[in-house]
Scaffold this active site. Structure first.
Site, PDB file in Angstrom:
ATOM      1  N   LYS A   1     -10.611  -4.946  -3.764  1.00  0.00           N
ATOM      2  CA  LYS A   1     -11.508  -3.785  -3.834  1.00  0.00           C
ATOM      3  C   LYS A   1     -10.909  -2.635  -4.621  1.00  0.00           C
ATOM      4  O   LYS A   1     -11.587  -1.872  -5.266  1.00  0.00           O
ATOM      5  CB  LYS A   1     -11.715  -3.232  -2.424  1.00  0.00           C
TER       6      LYS A   1
ATOM      7  N   LYS B   1       0.834  -1.208   0.000  1.00  0.00           N
ATOM      8  CA  LYS B   1       0.000   0.000   0.000  1.00  0.00           C
ATOM      9  C   LYS B   1       0.864   1.250   0.000  1.00  0.00           C
ATOM     10  O   LYS B   1       0.495   2.269  -0.574  1.00  0.00           O
ATOM     11  CB  LYS B   1      -0.924   0.011   1.220  1.00  0.00           C
TER      12      LYS B   1
ATOM     13  N   LYS C   1      -4.539 -11.311  -6.279  1.00  0.00           N
ATOM     14  CA  LYS C   1      -5.760 -11.367  -5.459  1.00  0.00           C
ATOM     15  C   LYS C   1      -6.858 -10.460  -6.037  1.00  0.00           C
ATOM     16  O   LYS C   1      -6.556  -9.379  -6.533  1.00  0.00           O
ATOM     17  CB  LYS C   1      -5.387 -10.891  -4.045  1.00  0.00           C
TER      18      LYS C   1
HETATM   19  P1  TYM Z   1     -10.427  -6.326   4.136  1.00  0.00           P
HETATM   20  O1  TYM Z   1     -11.477  -5.292   4.332  1.00  0.00           O
HETATM   21  O2  TYM Z   1      -9.340  -6.054   3.164  1.00  0.00           O
HETATM   22  O3  TYM Z   1     -11.090  -7.694   3.758  1.00  0.00           O
HETATM   23  C1  TYM Z   1     -12.146  -8.248   4.537  1.00  0.00           C
HETATM   24  C2  TYM Z   1     -12.040  -9.753   4.575  1.00  0.00           C
HETATM   25  O4  TYM Z   1     -12.103 -10.280   3.247  1.00  0.00           O
HETATM   26  C3  TYM Z   1     -10.989 -11.124   3.011  1.00  0.00           C
HETATM   27  N1  TYM Z   1     -10.599 -10.994   1.596  1.00  0.00           N
HETATM   28  C4  TYM Z   1     -10.518 -12.025   0.746  1.00  0.00           C
HETATM   29  N2  TYM Z   1     -10.726 -13.346   0.919  1.00  0.00           N
HETATM   30  C5  TYM Z   1     -10.580 -14.144  -0.174  1.00  0.00           C
HETATM   31  N3  TYM Z   1     -10.216 -13.679  -1.393  1.00  0.00           N
HETATM   32  C6  TYM Z   1      -9.988 -12.366  -1.611  1.00  0.00           C
HETATM   33  N4  TYM Z   1      -9.652 -11.934  -2.821  1.00  0.00           N
HETATM   34  C7  TYM Z   1     -10.145 -11.466  -0.502  1.00  0.00           C
HETATM   35  N5  TYM Z   1     -10.012 -10.124  -0.367  1.00  0.00           N
HETATM   36  C8  TYM Z   1     -10.286  -9.862   0.925  1.00  0.00           C
HETATM   37  C9  TYM Z   1      -9.895 -10.602   3.938  1.00  0.00           C
HETATM   38  O5  TYM Z   1      -8.926 -11.594   4.191  1.00  0.00           O
HETATM   39  C10 TYM Z   1     -10.704 -10.240   5.165  1.00  0.00           C
HETATM   40  O6  TYM Z   1     -10.953 -11.382   5.971  1.00  0.00           O
HETATM   41  N6  TYM Z   1      -7.591  -5.583   8.184  1.00  0.00           N
HETATM   42  C11 TYM Z   1      -8.764  -6.253   7.682  1.00  0.00           C
HETATM   43  C12 TYM Z   1     -10.024  -5.838   8.425  1.00  0.00           C
HETATM   44  C13 TYM Z   1      -9.918  -5.984   9.892  1.00  0.00           C
HETATM   45  C14 TYM Z   1     -10.016  -7.190  10.641  1.00  0.00           C
HETATM   46  C15 TYM Z   1      -9.840  -6.796  12.005  1.00  0.00           C
HETATM   47  C16 TYM Z   1     -10.240  -8.531  10.308  1.00  0.00           C
HETATM   48  C17 TYM Z   1      -9.707  -4.961  10.757  1.00  0.00           C
HETATM   49  N7  TYM Z   1      -9.662  -5.454  12.022  1.00  0.00           N
HETATM   50  C18 TYM Z   1      -9.884  -7.738  13.039  1.00  0.00           C
HETATM   51  C19 TYM Z   1     -10.289  -9.466  11.348  1.00  0.00           C
HETATM   52  C20 TYM Z   1     -10.103  -9.067  12.696  1.00  0.00           C
HETATM   53  C21 TYM Z   1      -8.951  -5.903   6.223  1.00  0.00           C
HETATM   54  O7  TYM Z   1      -8.445  -4.933   5.734  1.00  0.00           O
HETATM   55  O8  TYM Z   1      -9.802  -6.715   5.559  1.00  0.00           O
END
Ligand code: TYM
Length: 332
Positions: A200, A115, A197
């Site tokens: 978003k 990032k 991957k």
């Molecule tokens: P974020 O918002 O990027 O993604 C949310 C969840 O979706 C999963 N994910 C995917 N799984 C499979 N294939 C993909 N292409 C894919 N893209 C995203 C991510 O692994 C995630 O589970 N930091 C985290 C959010 C967060 C969080 C937490 C999660 C903040 N605090 C505490 C668990 C516990 C994040 O940016 O996820």
């Protein structure tokens, strides 16, 4: 008592990767949970602002994500659903844990490195400390399990390190949380570059299926997904990343194993196979989308979020008091 915690950032539109990698598993865990399990699911808006978000857009995305969670099956009677910034202890915990996290550990995070190079206005210090905020999200609820996709594994490892370090330094306080990463669907790939991957923030719209894409868009995106020239359907991530990704998506949508699906699809040409993937995906997403639009403008949504924030604050406040006491800050 077992505690489960997970969150999603409301930055941009929610993708099929978010759904198959995280939300679907969270809902399954919720539905299988016994009375002795607490689930805390939140909208990670404090995480989203580690890079600039247009404020009006962000506010819309927060509400939209809340409605998506509910439309996907999060049941507010079983799960505490809340907005991260409405539970102040998240920011407070992040600061407290920063005092025992090393800069070197944060600089090694691959998501930070990825990032960081994309920032045009300078790199915020919050982008660096983001995994500590995440560790705080988890440790605040004395968490046992964290259902996430593959890309969060490194952040979870750091959360475990921080928990262990705190326990060693200040005496036993936190459980050491375990990631729950499913074998199938933990890394859904881009439809245009199946070695990367699905994300978003992808600039290429047709690389990503959004949860709220309409039927025609889903069909168009699947039919233009990058495959290979072999014209044979089988699973091999190295040789056939595009087809393997579509098989994974199909498996998640049908709850059939990859082996079963290869048996069913092996004589199909790619056009037929893609049509089957699109049909199943539309079947899966349509009911979610219908519920989403009903929930989005209901009064109920606000009530659920208000109650969720109250309930989460109760738990979080108890933990913060304990942590401060252990660290020797404040008066008692
Ligand atoms: P974020 O918002 O990027 O993604 C949310 C969840 O979706 C999963 N994910 C995917 N799984 C499979 N294939 C993909 N292409 C894919 N893209 C995203 C991510 O692994 C995630 O589970 N930091 C985290 C959010 C967060 C969080 C937490 C999660 C903040 N605090 C505490 C668990 C516990 C994040 O940016 O996820």
């Amino acid at each position: 008592m077992k505690n489960i915690v997970s969150g999603i950032q409301p930055s941009g539109k929610i993708t099929l990767g978010n759904y198959l990698g995280a939300i679907k598993n969270i809902v399954n865990m919720q539905n299988e949970a016994d009375d002795d399990t607490n689930l805390f699911i939140f909208i990670a808006d404090l995480h989203a602002i580690t890079v600039y978000q247009e404020p009006a857009e962000l506010r819309k995305s927060i509400k939209s994500l809340a409605a998506i969670y509910l439309a996907c099956g999060i049941d507010p009677n079983k799960t505490t659903l809340f907005i991260q910034s409405e539970v102040r202890e998240h920011a407070e915990m992040s600061y407290l844990l920063q005092t025992i996290t090393y800069i070197g550990e944060l600089e090694r995070m691959t998501q930070y490195k990825d990032k960081m190079i994309k920032q045009v206005q300078g790199v915020s210090s919050a982008l660096l400390t983001y995994p500590v905020l995440m560790a705080g999200d988890i440790l605040l609820y004395n968490t046992d399990y964290v259902p996430v996709g593959q890309d969060q594994k490194q952040h979870l490892e750091l959360a475990r390190t921080i928990a262990e370090r705190f326990n060693n330094r200040y005496s036993e306080t936190f459980k050491v949380p375990e990631p729950i990463i499913r074998k199938i669907g933990a890394k859904i790939m881009s439809l245009q570059d199946p070695t990367a991957k699905m994300s978003k923030s992808d600039k290429l719209e047709k690389a990503v299926i959004y949860l709220l894409d309409d039927e025609a868009t889903i069909r168009k995106k699947i039919s233009s997904a990058v495959t290979d020239s072999e014209a044979s359907v089988y699973y091999d991530v190295d040789k056939k990343p595009g087809i393997s990704n579509l098989l994974t998506i199909l498996s998640c949508c049908t709850n059939k194993s990859i082996e079963e699906l290869v048996e069913i699809c092996k004589d199909m040409n790619y056009g037929e196979f893609k049509k089957m993937v699109a049909d199943e995906l539309v079947n899966k997403l349509k009911p979610i989308q219908e519920r989403y639009y009903e929930i989005l403008n209901s009064k109920e949504l606000d009530e659920i979020l208000t109650n969720g924030a109250q309930k989460a604050s109760y738990f979080a406040n108890k933990m913060i008091s304990k942590v401060k006491r252990k660290m020797g800050i404040g008066r008692k």
